[in-house]
Structures are given as structure tokens and as C-alpha cells.
Enzyme design. Sequence first.
Site, mmCIF file in Angstrom:
data_model
loop_
_atom_site.group_PDB
_atom_site.id
_atom_site.type_symbol
_atom_site.label_atom_id
_atom_site.label_comp_id
_atom_site.label_asym_id
_atom_site.label_seq_id
_atom_site.Cartn_x
_atom_site.Cartn_y
_atom_site.Cartn_z
ATOM 1 N N ARG A 103 0.721 -1.266 0.049
ATOM 2 C CA ARG A 103 -0.056 -0.080 0.115
ATOM 3 C C ARG A 103 0.682 1.199 0.106
ATOM 4 N NH1 ARG A 103 -2.499 -3.370 3.296
ATOM 5 N NH2 ARG A 103 -4.649 -4.225 2.180
ATOM 6 N N LYS A 125 2.491 11.294 -11.884
ATOM 7 C CA LYS A 125 1.774 10.350 -12.599
ATOM 8 C C LYS A 125 2.596 8.959 -12.511
ATOM 9 C CE LYS A 125 -1.451 12.977 -15.504
ATOM 10 N NZ LYS A 125 -1.571 12.908 -17.050
ATOM 11 N N GLU A 167 9.811 17.503 -26.191
ATOM 12 C CA GLU A 167 8.911 17.865 -25.004
ATOM 13 C C GLU A 167 9.608 19.270 -24.207
ATOM 14 O OE1 GLU A 167 6.201 16.476 -23.888
ATOM 15 O OE2 GLU A 167 6.459 14.245 -24.587
ATOM 16 N N LYS A 203 6.994 22.683 -15.717
ATOM 17 C CA LYS A 203 6.165 21.331 -15.517
ATOM 18 C C LYS A 203 5.498 21.317 -13.996
ATOM 19 C CE LYS A 203 4.554 16.997 -15.882
ATOM 20 N NZ LYS A 203 4.653 15.344 -16.254
ATOM 21 N N GLU A 213 -5.475 16.699 -12.251
ATOM 22 C CA GLU A 213 -5.901 16.940 -13.606
ATOM 23 C C GLU A 213 -7.278 17.014 -13.741
ATOM 24 O OE1 GLU A 213 -5.071 13.675 -16.369
ATOM 25 O OE2 GLU A 213 -3.657 15.157 -17.609
ATOM 26 N N ARG A 218 -3.713 21.424 -16.420
ATOM 27 C CA ARG A 218 -2.632 20.423 -16.927
ATOM 28 C C ARG A 218 -2.760 20.266 -18.365
ATOM 29 N NH1 ARG A 218 -0.466 16.280 -12.304
ATOM 30 N NH2 ARG A 218 0.969 15.166 -13.757
ATOM 31 N N ASN A 222 -0.560 18.825 -22.852
ATOM 32 C CA ASN A 222 -0.953 17.876 -23.749
ATOM 33 C C ASN A 222 -0.745 18.434 -25.414
ATOM 34 O OD1 ASN A 222 -3.270 15.538 -24.203
ATOM 35 N ND2 ASN A 222 -1.748 15.504 -22.826
ATOM 36 N N HIS A 225 -0.351 16.450 -28.467
ATOM 37 C CA HIS A 225 -0.425 15.077 -28.111
ATOM 38 C C HIS A 225 -1.685 14.465 -28.375
ATOM 39 C CE1 HIS A 225 2.891 15.920 -25.402
ATOM 40 N NE2 HIS A 225 2.882 14.809 -24.936
ATOM 41 N N HIS A 229 -0.582 11.232 -30.031
ATOM 42 C CA HIS A 229 -1.221 9.945 -29.596
ATOM 43 C C HIS A 229 -1.599 9.225 -30.508
ATOM 44 C CE1 HIS A 229 -1.002 11.364 -25.100
ATOM 45 N NE2 HIS A 229 0.144 10.679 -25.301
ATOM 46 N N HIS A 242 7.830 8.741 -29.045
ATOM 47 C CA HIS A 242 6.662 9.164 -28.489
ATOM 48 C C HIS A 242 7.198 10.835 -28.967
ATOM 49 C CE1 HIS A 242 3.610 11.380 -26.026
ATOM 50 N NE2 HIS A 242 4.684 11.998 -25.338
HETATM 51 N N1 LIG Z 1 4.527 9.813 -15.826
HETATM 52 C C1 LIG Z 1 4.472 10.794 -16.770
HETATM 53 O O1 LIG Z 1 3.891 11.953 -16.557
HETATM 54 C C2 LIG Z 1 4.940 10.559 -18.156
HETATM 55 C C3 LIG Z 1 5.106 11.514 -18.882
HETATM 56 C C4 LIG Z 1 5.725 11.378 -20.390
HETATM 57 C C5 LIG Z 1 6.021 10.124 -20.742
HETATM 58 N N2 LIG Z 1 5.542 8.843 -19.887
HETATM 59 C C6 LIG Z 1 6.213 7.851 -20.276
HETATM 60 O O2 LIG Z 1 7.627 7.750 -20.405
HETATM 61 C C7 LIG Z 1 7.820 6.440 -20.984
HETATM 62 C C8 LIG Z 1 8.807 6.997 -22.311
HETATM 63 O O3 LIG Z 1 10.011 7.466 -21.449
HETATM 64 P P1 LIG Z 1 11.455 7.302 -22.150
HETATM 65 O O4 LIG Z 1 11.414 8.029 -23.341
HETATM 66 O O5 LIG Z 1 12.378 7.872 -21.093
HETATM 67 O O6 LIG Z 1 11.452 5.837 -22.487
HETATM 68 P P2 LIG Z 1 12.388 4.621 -21.992
HETATM 69 O O7 LIG Z 1 12.307 4.508 -20.671
HETATM 70 O O8 LIG Z 1 11.882 3.244 -22.797
HETATM 71 O O9 LIG Z 1 13.978 4.892 -22.405
HETATM 72 C C9 LIG Z 1 14.264 5.218 -23.785
HETATM 73 C C10 LIG Z 1 15.516 4.006 -24.311
HETATM 74 O O10 LIG Z 1 16.744 4.856 -23.441
HETATM 75 C C11 LIG Z 1 17.239 3.774 -22.806
HETATM 76 N N3 LIG Z 1 18.087 4.552 -21.890
HETATM 77 C C12 LIG Z 1 17.542 5.167 -20.755
HETATM 78 N N4 LIG Z 1 18.466 5.917 -20.091
HETATM 79 C C13 LIG Z 1 19.735 5.589 -20.762
HETATM 80 C C14 LIG Z 1 20.979 6.281 -20.431
HETATM 81 N N5 LIG Z 1 21.206 7.148 -19.625
HETATM 82 N N6 LIG Z 1 21.960 5.597 -21.514
HETATM 83 C C15 LIG Z 1 21.681 4.927 -22.317
HETATM 84 N N7 LIG Z 1 20.195 4.310 -22.545
HETATM 85 C C16 LIG Z 1 19.245 4.816 -21.623
HETATM 86 C C17 LIG Z 1 16.299 2.785 -22.385
HETATM 87 O O11 LIG Z 1 16.762 1.556 -21.968
HETATM 88 C C18 LIG Z 1 15.247 2.655 -23.645
HETATM 89 O O12 LIG Z 1 15.976 1.868 -24.329
HETATM 90 C C19 LIG Z 1 6.416 6.198 -21.715
HETATM 91 O O13 LIG Z 1 5.826 4.754 -21.191
HETATM 92 C C20 LIG Z 1 5.503 7.109 -21.378
HETATM 93 O O14 LIG Z 1 4.164 6.644 -20.997
HETATM 94 C C21 LIG Z 1 5.192 9.283 -18.556
HETATM 95 ZN ZN LIG Z 2 4.464 13.632 -24.016
#
Ligand SMILES: NC(=O)c1ccc[n+]([C@@H]2O[C@H](COP(=O)([O-])OP(=O)(O)OC[C@H]3O[C@@H](n4cnc5c(N)ncnc54)[C@H](O)[C@@H]3O)[C@@H](O)[C@H]2O)c1
Ligand SMILES: [Zn+2]
Length: 336
Positions: A103, A125, A167, A203, A213, A218, A222, A225, A229, A242
Amino acid sequence: MEVRSSSGSYSIEFASLTAIATDLPSNSFVITDRNVWSHWGSIFDHLPTLVLEPGEASKRLAGAETCYRWLAHHGATRSSTILAFGGGVIGDLAGFVAATYMRGVRLIQVPTTLLAMVDSSVGGKVGVDLPEGKNLVGAFYPPQKVLIPLETLGTLPPREFTNGMAEVCKYGAIMDAQLFGELSRGVSRGQMQSLIKTCISHKADVVQEDEFETTGRRAILNFGHTVGHALEKVTGYSDLLHGEAISIGMVVESRIGESIGHTKTGTTEQLRACLESNGLPTELPLVEEQELIAAMKLDKKALPGQLAFSLLTHIGGCKLCTGVPEEAVLAALKSR
Ligand SMILES: NC(=O)c1ccc[n+]([C@@H]2O[C@H](COP(=O)([O-])OP(=O)(O)OC[C@H]3O[C@@H](n4cnc5c(N)ncnc54)[C@H](O)[C@@H]3O)[C@@H](O)[C@H]2O)c1
Ligand SMILES: [Zn+2]
């Protein structure tokens, strides 16, 4: 920097990995992925570490179960701390696990991608995907702190770095004309710390005003997006990252905004130039427009059967716009 949330405030700081490793509580558990671990894992070799497969496929309930069971096997308790060490996938998954294991246990986000530093690690999030859609299961669960090891950007593949720049450009477009100007002139790696700081403070401002939200504030995050998306969905989450999808989405949405008189004329060209100079794509790939529109109608901002977008008013300003006529969207999609 401090971010206020309903469950207390949390700090966001830059820190070297060595400093992070030295300061951690002894009952910390590290969750990471293989890429991050192969470059930087040795820093945490004194702590139990779960190394997951890189990629979105790990961000599932099955991935969460792997984490829960690993924590249980290693004796994690309610007083343990989970370190989410990786990009947004690890941040969302390990964050969701921290929100739900026993929890709720303490969470420290250590983002290692540019996208995670400027976006996913801030705002609380967390969640996982279902086969039916991304991020369909989750929670608002603020971390105890966010520690940013800037040096990890040094091993990030160039395409992933550029992905995060989408972003960064978005923050400039929606709320900071000065940042947008800097990005349009071109930024060097040496400027990254200050750029990341600026993005995080934007942010943080937005999420503090609209933590859950509910007020609509917020929604400005978007921008790009709704189309982005839809594009990710229609292309099966395979061709475009993305950031690449939202880069194209921002240009299309700016075009929509100009065509309905919501966005100042000329904005689209400025935006396109800025995104392209940062290495991002801006041209819509060959996709069926009606499929994109159908996906956009399912966007969380829209009322049933309608279309809604967070649209720029000008560079540096953005507002939610509901009931956008379908013809305007179709025309923007067709104009290449
Ligand atoms: N929670 C939120 O508010 C929020 C906002 C935006 C995106 N997201 C989520 O984030 C995710 C995407 O995140 P991302 O773009 O970081 O993708 P990711 O976590 O998949 O990382 C991208 C790639 O880079 C590699 N990597 C990470 N750090 C590295 C480093 N320092 N050196 C070498 N390789 C490295 C990872 O292994 C992966 O292959 C999605 O699931 C999306 O839904 C969440
Ligand atoms: Zn985004």
C-alpha cells in the site's frame, strides 16, 4: 527546486550518481533496465537491483508483478525505498510498484533520459499499460524526491536525446517564448542543465495548479499530443518514438489552430523551423486520415464524438479548445 503536492512537497535536484549512491537509505531497492544498468549499474552494486528488459513492453501488470515478487523475496518492507533508475518506462513502472507494494513505499526517481528528466519524473503520475491502451492503470503518487544525474545523458542514444527535445520544445511553445527563441537559435550540450531546470519549473508550476488533472490547467501540457497519440496508435507504436510523434502533432495542431483563428498566423512556420533545427520530424507519414481522426475522438480531453485540442494562441501561450470542427482537422492533416 520544491514541488508542492497534496501529500507534502518533494525536491528536485541535480546530483551525480556517486552522490546519489552515497546518500541512499540502506534499505533501498533499485529497479532499472538492462541498457541503463550496463552503463551505470556498477554505481549501485551494493544494493539489491532488479534489471528489467528495456522498452515499453516491461511497463505492464506482468512487469509490476515481477517487481512485487522480487521485492517480497528480498525482504522489502513498508520502510523500504524504491529507486526508479531509468527512463520514463522504469519511472512509471517502478513508481506504480512503489505506490502499491504494501500500500505504498517511498519512491526516489532517478531519471536517465532527457524525456524522463523534463517530463515523466515530475508530476507524480505513475502507471502501466494494458493491451487495450497505454497508461490505463495508474495512480498519482508523488516521489519523495527526484535526483537528476546529468552525466547519464552522455550514454543516451542520439535518437532518444532528440526524442526528449520534443518535450523541451513543447514547453517553449506553450509557455515560454524566450526558451523557444533559444531553442530556435540552437542549444549546446553545455546548456542542458539550465534548459532542464527551466522545463521542470514549468511542469512543476502547471502540476501544482492542477495536481489531479481536474481543473483543465494540466491540459496545456497536452499540446501536440492529441494528434501525436493518435499517430502513435495508428502506426502501432513501432515507427515513431513518442517525441517524434508529438513533434509532428504539434505542427499539425498549430495548423489546425491557425485555420480556426485560435493560433496567431505564422506560428506553424516558426514551430516547424524550431523542431527541425532540433533534429525532429515535422511531416506526417502516410497514414489514413480517417483512422487518425477516429483515434483523436477517443482523446481524454474530448467529449464523446467530438474533437478537442490544446492549441497555441501564439508562441508562449496555449489554451484548451473543444468542439473543433472535423473539417478543419481533416484539412490540416491533408495539407503537407
Ligand atoms: N508519468 C508521466 O507523467 C509521463 C510523462 C511522459 C511520458 N511518460 C512515459 O515515459 C515512457 C517513455 O519514457 P522514455 O522516453 O524515457 O523511454 P524509456 O524509458 O524506454 O527509455 C528510452 C531508451 O533509452 C534507454 N536508456 C535510458 N536511459 C539511458 C541512458 N542514460 N543511457 C543509455 N540508454 C538509456 C532505455 O533503456 C530505453 O531503451 C512512456 O512509457 C511514457 O508513457 C510518462
Ligand atoms: Zn509527451
